[in-house]
Design a protein around this motif. Structure first.
Motif, mmCIF file in Angstrom:
data_model
loop_
_atom_site.group_PDB
_atom_site.id
_atom_site.type_symbol
_atom_site.label_atom_id
_atom_site.label_comp_id
_atom_site.label_asym_id
_atom_site.label_seq_id
_atom_site.Cartn_x
_atom_site.Cartn_y
_atom_site.Cartn_z
ATOM 1 N N UNK A 1 0.724 -1.307 0.079
ATOM 2 C CA UNK A 1 -0.254 -0.297 0.353
ATOM 3 C C UNK A 1 1.013 1.103 0.045
ATOM 4 N N UNK A 2 1.614 1.027 0.463
ATOM 5 C CA UNK A 2 2.522 2.358 1.074
ATOM 6 C C UNK A 2 2.771 3.287 -0.561
ATOM 7 N N UNK A 3 3.856 1.835 -1.093
ATOM 8 C CA UNK A 3 4.542 1.918 -2.617
ATOM 9 C C UNK A 3 3.409 2.381 -3.644
ATOM 10 N N UNK A 4 2.497 1.628 -3.225
ATOM 11 C CA UNK A 4 1.667 2.208 -4.884
ATOM 12 C C UNK A 4 1.272 3.408 -3.781
ATOM 13 N N UNK A 5 0.851 3.569 -2.755
ATOM 14 C CA UNK A 5 0.271 5.548 -3.003
ATOM 15 C C UNK A 5 1.400 6.213 -3.173
ATOM 16 N N UNK A 6 2.545 5.985 -3.752
ATOM 17 C CA UNK A 6 4.090 6.956 -4.148
ATOM 18 C C UNK A 6 3.308 7.023 -5.403
ATOM 19 N N UNK A 7 1.947 6.376 -6.150
ATOM 20 C CA UNK A 7 1.832 7.204 -8.190
ATOM 21 C C UNK A 7 1.997 8.350 -7.746
ATOM 22 N N UNK A 8 1.742 9.041 -8.528
ATOM 23 C CA UNK A 8 1.217 10.256 -8.404
ATOM 24 C C UNK A 8 0.227 11.116 -9.360
ATOM 25 N N UNK A 9 -0.727 9.333 -10.102
ATOM 26 C CA UNK A 9 -2.412 9.240 -10.618
ATOM 27 C C UNK A 9 -2.222 10.457 -12.201
ATOM 28 N N UNK A 10 -0.928 10.099 -12.662
ATOM 29 C CA UNK A 10 -0.955 11.326 -13.713
ATOM 30 C C UNK A 10 -1.683 11.326 -14.731
ATOM 31 N N UNK A 11 -2.518 12.354 -15.094
ATOM 32 C CA UNK A 11 -3.207 12.533 -16.738
ATOM 33 C C UNK A 11 -3.048 11.680 -17.406
ATOM 34 N N UNK A 12 -1.503 11.690 -18.279
ATOM 35 C CA UNK A 12 -0.787 10.367 -18.991
ATOM 36 C C UNK A 12 -0.215 9.437 -18.871
ATOM 37 N N UNK A 13 -0.741 8.417 -18.319
ATOM 38 C CA UNK A 13 0.497 7.489 -17.451
ATOM 39 C C UNK A 13 1.428 7.140 -18.735
ATOM 40 N N UNK A 14 2.789 7.267 -18.127
ATOM 41 C CA UNK A 14 3.433 6.918 -19.019
ATOM 42 C C UNK A 14 3.642 5.597 -19.030
ATOM 43 N N UNK A 15 3.984 4.660 -17.801
ATOM 44 C CA UNK A 15 3.828 3.774 -17.477
ATOM 45 C C UNK A 15 2.935 2.444 -18.704
ATOM 46 N N UNK A 16 1.659 3.486 -18.282
ATOM 47 C CA UNK A 16 0.308 2.122 -18.997
ATOM 48 C C UNK A 16 1.149 2.712 -20.754
ATOM 49 N N UNK A 17 1.027 3.432 -20.901
ATOM 50 C CA UNK A 17 1.207 3.886 -21.900
ATOM 51 C C UNK A 17 2.654 3.177 -22.551
ATOM 52 N N UNK A 18 3.651 2.450 -21.962
ATOM 53 C CA UNK A 18 5.269 1.773 -22.546
ATOM 54 C C UNK A 18 4.079 0.323 -21.623
ATOM 55 N N UNK A 19 3.287 0.016 -22.054
ATOM 56 C CA UNK A 19 3.100 -1.470 -21.355
ATOM 57 C C UNK A 19 2.560 -2.407 -22.393
ATOM 58 N N UNK A 20 3.425 -3.261 -22.885
ATOM 59 C CA UNK A 20 2.436 -3.344 -24.324
ATOM 60 C C UNK A 20 1.517 -4.490 -24.173
ATOM 61 N N UNK A 21 0.928 -4.320 -22.907
ATOM 62 C CA UNK A 21 -0.784 -4.338 -22.660
ATOM 63 C C UNK A 21 -1.513 -4.031 -22.152
ATOM 64 N N UNK A 22 -1.069 -2.716 -22.186
ATOM 65 C CA UNK A 22 -1.588 -1.439 -21.365
ATOM 66 C C UNK A 22 -2.482 -1.700 -20.521
ATOM 67 N N UNK A 23 -1.494 -1.757 -19.496
ATOM 68 C CA UNK A 23 -2.133 -2.576 -17.328
ATOM 69 C C UNK A 23 -2.897 -1.146 -17.506
ATOM 70 N N UNK A 24 -3.903 -1.153 -16.919
ATOM 71 C CA UNK A 24 -4.825 0.644 -15.890
ATOM 72 C C UNK A 24 -3.683 0.452 -14.961
#
Ligand code: SF4
Length: 487
Positions: free
Chosen positions: A41-64
């Motif tokens: 939970x602590x590590x997940x909460x570090x996410x800044x909830x980007x409007x354009x999530x580059x993590x998702x863009x660069x994931x081949x399955x476009x994980x949400x």
């Protein structure tokens, strides 16, 4: 207490504890402990909830990714799993073996701003492992049977991803594989210290419960031709992967104890699964007590060096012609290998091999200068004249990559169109080959690549096969029933 997001300014990046390198050298268990609930939970909460999530863009399955990080931070783990599983057939596998440093985490916004990436991969693993523990992972049963069938060649990640999707839509799905276990490279290629085998096997059991029919020890071309499978099924998917090891042309390369990586890794994995492996027992495919040189710089090379360490090799060196910055493998894997005692020999390539009694006894290597970058952006290796030196070796493992086998010949289907590299040619809008109703996906189309790309391709091709079979059903259906099938 649910966590607020954007905690990266207060909470440092932390990976789960890693087992001590000395302890890891002696077994094939995974090297990371899992997160506990608080840590995840602590590590997940570090996410800044980007409007354009580059993590998702660069994931081949476009994980949400931002959504399942938020649900994890809020303790809503079942929903987090549902979101992860909606995009990925194997979240528990990708959480372990994806090179996140090159994909989602490498592109995470807070990594770019030097705060240290969100530990996306380990949170994914935590979510999926929790779902298995709690019994939330269920087979995706079809709501109705369609009366059409699909034959899939290959029980690796691409074939299995397609199988699950198609079975969930109500197709009868038959998967044919030349090996005796389900999972392809996930079971026989990737070592247990990256992916313990029970993880793959429990997922395979879900597919069986779902109603997917597996035909193991089944070689297309030997047990049935491609034409026979086409006659048996409404559509056929070729997801055979690429298995032919790239070879090395150098004096002495035909000496004994110079072996291809996959043969070596398969023997090790089989031994770990409890199979009788005579070539392992005889020492032919076992590094115990040997000076081992692995040639190559990809993830397969890292799998080999780390396996050799665990088998009790006397010394393990990895010979790679480029440098650390230009290697194709994950930096994280290189770090693990070095911690475990592997020596990386950068900018060196084999010139030839010395032998004794028909077996390899040493590698003559020359040093490499890196010239200007080529079309891929990596610097071109150039041999430095007069730089030859010798490495002791009584086992050499070639990890130089994989090429496709000659499928038209193997499958008894000379009309199957392939590229000049031997990959199967498809129409990229339909993923269908030049043969009607025969589709192809994964490494056999794109060339050797990541498991997560095979999963993506498998899911995409399932959608195309579904459209194709729906059209086929409509053509053969009386008008009065058409509305029923148009789901
Ligand atoms: Fe969160 Fe990083 Fe993805 Fe942004 S890029 S949504 S910070 S994980």
């Amino acid at each position: 207490m649910p966590q607020k997001m954007l905690q990266f300014v207060h909470v440092d990046r932390r990976m789960p504890d890693k087992r001590d390198a000395e302890a890891r050298r002696h077994d094939f268990n995974e090297i990371y402990e899992g997160f506990d609930d608080r840590g995840a939970a602590d590590q997940a909460a570090r996410c800044s909830q980007c409007g354009v999530p580059f993590c998702q863009v660069h994931c081949p399955v476009h994980h949400n990714i931002p959504d399942w990080l938020r649900f994890t931070a809020e303790g809503r783990l079942e929903e987090a799993y549902e979101i992860a599983a909606a995009a990925n057939t194997f979240p528990e596998v990708c959480g372990r073996i994806c090179p996140q440093d090159r994909l989602c985490e490498g592109n995470c916004t807070i990594e770019q701003s030097k705060h240290g990436t969100v530990t996306i991969g380990t949170v994914e693993r935590y979510i999926a492992d929790t779902a298995w523990e709690k019994g939330w992972v269920k087979p995706r049963m079809p709501s109705a049977e369609r009366g059409q069938s699909v034959g899939i060649i290959g029980a690796g990640p691409g074939g299995l991803a397609a199988a699950e999707q198609l079975r969930a839509k109500g197709y009868e799905v038959h998967v044919y594989d030349r090996y005796d276990r389900i999972g392809g490279l996930m079971i026989y290629g990737i070592p247990g210290f990256k992916l313990e085998k029970h993880i793959v096997q429990r997922r395979a059991e879900q597919f069986i419960k779902q109603g997917v029919v597996f035909h193991t020890n089944f070689e297309v071309g030997r047990d049935a031709t491609l034409a026979e499978l086409r006659a048996r099924h409404g559509a056929v998917l070729i997801a055979a992967g690429v298995y032919k090891a790239r070879d090395l042309q150098a004096p002495g390369s035909d000496l004994g104890n110079i072996i291809p990586a996959l043969k070596y890794l398969t023997a090790s994995n089989r031994q770990g699964l409890g199979d009788s492996v005579p070539e392992y027992d005889s020492g032919a495919l076992n590094a115990a007590g040997k000076d081992v040189v692995v040639i190559g710089g990809g993830d397969t090379a890292m799998d080999c060096v780390r396996t050799a360490i665990r088998q009790g090799a006397r010394s393990v060196k990895c010979l790679y012609r480029r440098n650390r910055a230009n290697m194709p493998g994950s930096q994280r894997e290189v770090n693990h290998a070095e911690e475990e005692g592997v020596e990386l020999v950068w900018q060196s390539a084999p010139e030839g091999f010395e032998g004794k009694d028909g077996l390899v006894a040493g590698v003559n290597a020359h040093r490499i200068h890196l010239g200007v970058a080529d079309a891929t952006g990596r610097q071109t290796p150039q041999v430095i004249a007069g730089s030859t030196y010798k490495l002791e070796a009584d086992l050499v493992i070639k990890a130089l990559g994989f090429d496709p086998e000659d499928l038209p010949t193997l499958f008894g289907e000379p009309d199957l169109r392939v590229s000049r590299w031997g990959t199967v040619t498809v129409n990229f809008r339909t993923m269908m080959t030049n043969l009607d109703g025969v589709f192809a996906a994964g490494d056999i189309v794109r060339g050797a690549s990541l498991v997560v790309w095979a999963i993506r391709d498998g899911r995409d091709v399932a959608a195309h096969i579904h459209s194709y079979l729906q059209r086929k059903a409509e053509v053969s259906m009386p008008e009065s029933q058409e509305s029923v099938a148009a789901e």
